[in-house]
Design an enzyme around this catalytic site. Structure first.
Site, PDB file in Angstrom:
ATOM      1  N   CYS A   8      -1.259  -0.001  -3.192  1.00 16.99           N
ATOM      2  CA  CYS A   8      -0.900   1.207  -2.449  1.00 16.99           C
ATOM      3  C   CYS A   8      -1.413   1.050  -1.024  1.00 16.99           C
ATOM      4  O   CYS A   8      -1.847  -0.031  -0.627  1.00 16.99           O
ATOM      5  CB  CYS A   8      -1.426   2.473  -3.131  1.00 16.99           C
ATOM      6  SG  CYS A   8      -3.213   2.718  -3.083  1.00 16.99           S
ATOM      7  N   ARG A  14      -3.930   5.935  -5.559  1.00 17.04           N
ATOM      8  CA  ARG A  14      -2.931   5.595  -6.570  1.00 17.04           C
ATOM      9  C   ARG A  14      -3.174   4.270  -7.269  1.00 17.04           C
ATOM     10  O   ARG A  14      -3.141   4.195  -8.502  1.00 17.04           O
ATOM     11  CB  ARG A  14      -1.533   5.575  -5.933  1.00 17.04           C
ATOM     12  CG  ARG A  14      -1.116   6.925  -5.387  1.00 17.04           C
ATOM     13  CD  ARG A  14       0.143   6.854  -4.568  1.00 17.04           C
ATOM     14  NE  ARG A  14      -0.125   6.123  -3.327  1.00 17.04           N
ATOM     15  CZ  ARG A  14       0.806   5.736  -2.472  1.00 17.04           C
ATOM     16  NH1 ARG A  14       2.080   5.982  -2.727  1.00 17.04           N
ATOM     17  NH2 ARG A  14       0.483   5.092  -1.366  1.00 17.04           N
ATOM     18  N   ASP A 124       1.528  10.107  -2.498  1.00 18.38           N
ATOM     19  CA  ASP A 124       0.142   9.767  -2.196  1.00 18.38           C
ATOM     20  C   ASP A 124      -0.715  11.030  -2.220  1.00 18.38           C
ATOM     21  O   ASP A 124      -0.610  11.871  -1.319  1.00 18.38           O
ATOM     22  CB  ASP A 124       0.065   9.090  -0.824  1.00 18.38           C
ATOM     23  CG  ASP A 124      -1.282   8.464  -0.563  1.00 18.38           C
ATOM     24  OD1 ASP A 124      -2.271   8.822  -1.245  1.00 18.38           O
ATOM     25  OD2 ASP A 124      -1.359   7.607   0.335  1.00 18.38           O
TER      26      ASP A 124
END
Length: 159
Positions: A8, A14, A124
């Site tokens: 990520c 994440r 996100d």
């Protein structure tokens, strides 16, 4: 030995969540010795830091350990070390392609493993704050990825 890398932007929300969840699933199915899991970020901002508080909180609520997980940046050598590189969103995928255009490692979008979702991106939670929703998506995607890994590598069936 199968090796999976989740990627990520900063490697604090994440991708470490996905790393912890997949490790937990592997442990439950006694596959921890067959599949190695790691995570990394496109950026360098959080190198060495633990996961974000929101990620830690949701993992704690679900009794999933994140011990030993700390942020690192994607390295060129990752393409040689991992069998699967999983981007958490389309921008991460573009960034990965910019880092190394030609590769034979299976680079995929995480959302390819989540059935019934139209989006290509795991939102996100660093920006949205919605760690619960991301946890649900990531759990579903990790189950889908594990299913594919087991089928493609003829690992034992679920217990």
């Amino acid at each position: 030995m199968i090796k999976v890398l989740f990627v990520c932007l900063g490697n604090i929300c994440r991708s470490p969540m996905a790393e912890a969840i997949l490790k937990n699933l592997l442990e439950k199915e006694e596959l921890s010795k067959e599949v190695i899991v790691d995570s990394a970020g496109i950026g360098h901002w959080h190198i060495g830091k633990q996961p974000h508080e929101g990620t830690k909180n949701i993992l704690d609520q679900n009794k999933i350990t994140y011990e030993g997980i700390s942020a690192r940046q994607v390295q060129d050598s990752d393409w040689d070390r991992f069998d699967y590189i999983i981007a958490m969103d389309t921008q991460n995928m573009e960034d990965l392609r910019a880092i190394r255009e030609k590769n034979d490692v299976k680079v995929r979008l995480f959302m390819d493993y989540v059935e019934g979702e139209e989006s290509n991106d795991v939102p996100d939670p660093y920006f949205t704050g919605n760690f619960d929703y991301v946890y649900d998506l990531v759990t579903e995607g990790c189950k889908g990825l594990l299913k594919e890994i087991k089928e493609q590598n003829q690992l034992k069936e679920e217990k």
